[in-house]
Scaffold this motif. Structure first.
Motif, mmCIF file in Angstrom:
data_model
loop_
_atom_site.group_PDB
_atom_site.id
_atom_site.type_symbol
_atom_site.label_atom_id
_atom_site.label_comp_id
_atom_site.label_asym_id
_atom_site.label_seq_id
_atom_site.Cartn_x
_atom_site.Cartn_y
_atom_site.Cartn_z
ATOM 1 N N PHE A 61 -7.726 7.113 9.375
ATOM 2 C CA PHE A 61 -7.774 5.375 10.266
ATOM 3 C C PHE A 61 -8.265 5.252 10.992
ATOM 4 N N ALA A 96 0.839 -0.827 -0.331
ATOM 5 C CA ALA A 96 0.043 0.233 -0.101
ATOM 6 C C ALA A 96 0.904 1.479 -0.239
ATOM 7 N N ASP A 97 0.267 2.372 -0.808
ATOM 8 C CA ASP A 97 1.119 4.051 -0.484
ATOM 9 C C ASP A 97 -0.007 4.176 -0.578
ATOM 10 N N HIS A 98 -1.067 5.103 0.678
ATOM 11 C CA HIS A 98 -2.004 6.012 1.258
ATOM 12 C C HIS A 98 -0.681 6.941 1.285
ATOM 13 N N ASP A 135 -0.981 8.362 4.531
ATOM 14 C CA ASP A 135 -0.136 6.912 5.275
ATOM 15 C C ASP A 135 1.513 8.147 5.772
#
Length: 248
Positions: A155, A21-23, A26
């Motif tokens: 989140f 994942a590469d939000h 984040d």
């Protein structure tokens, strides 16, 4: 046993971490199986960390992720020496928010010096603690910390669900209760020195019997008053000694 617990706890952690994942929101950036871009670069001794291509994060294998988790989180927190259930609660907290924060939260729950280092005092307190209460308190502290973060609005739902799941899994792994052993200890305390109490009781009954004009041959030779006083003295002395020993 320690390796089995590590594998069991790691499986639970990875169940929540998921894959690549590469939000953009984040702060960890590109992440795979919970291992961030920066963590992987440091693990591979790449400096500066951004020189490690993101493709390396995407291609991270489970075997390497397992080695990273063991060295940088599990072993660093000495989770393998913690009681079942507490080990998972601390491990997952460390993965999510850093080993130092997780250890300090554990120490606060256990009531020992909060220095972020798991040493003999922390391990000893963990071994003596009610595991289920410690897990509940640790998860509550963790959730309280997460709720104070700026990106909780983004989140928060996932974090809350994760803590709830870890709480359930940790409680399932913990000993059912320490109440049975405490009950056993209580029974032993009651029975401890029972012969002394029986003798004192017989002396007290003998003294009362003499006051009523009855003689008990086995205990004759003492006056009613002296028998009663001696019996009371034995009882109070026994209680006093027991209290002093308990305070030692």
């Amino acid at each position: 046993m320690a390796d089995m617990r590590f594998e069991t706890c790691l499986a639970e952690v990875l169940r929540h971490e998921g894959g690549y994942a590469d939000h953009p929101a984040d702060p960890g950036g590109a992440t795979n199986m919970g291992i961030t871009h920066k963590t992987l670069a440091r693990w591979r001794a790449v400096s500066p960390w951004w020189d490690l291509p993101k493709a390396e994060v995407r291609n991270l294998t489970r075997a390497e992720a397992s080695r990273i988790y063991r060295a940088l989180y599990w072993d660093l927190c000495r989770a393998g020496e913690l009681p079942p259930g507490i080990d998972l609660a601390v491990f997952d907290y460390a993965v999510n928010s850093g080993p130092d924060r997780a250890v300090r939260a554990l120490q606060a729950v256990l009531g020992v010096a909060v220095d972020g280092i798991v040493g003999p005092l922390t391990l000893g307190a963990a071994a003596k603690a009610d595991a289920r209460r410690a897990i509940e308190a640790l998860c509550d502290r963790r959730l309280g910390f997460l709720r104070g973060l700026a990106n909780f609005a983004i989140f928060g739902r996932g974090w809350t669900a994760r803590v709830a799941a870890i709480r359930t899994a940790a409680l399932a792994a913990a000993p059912s209760s320490t109440s049975s052993s405490k009950t056993g200890d209580g029974i032993m305390d009651i029975l401890s020195g029972y012969k002394t109490y029986i003798v004192a009781a017989l002396m007290l009954l003998a003294g009362l019997a003499q006051m009523l004009g009855l003689d008990l041959p086995a205990l004759e030779g003492g006056s009613a008053g002296s028998l009663i006083l001696e019996a009371l003295a034995i009882l109070f002395l026994r209680r006093g000694l027991k209290g002093d020993i308990g305070k030692a």
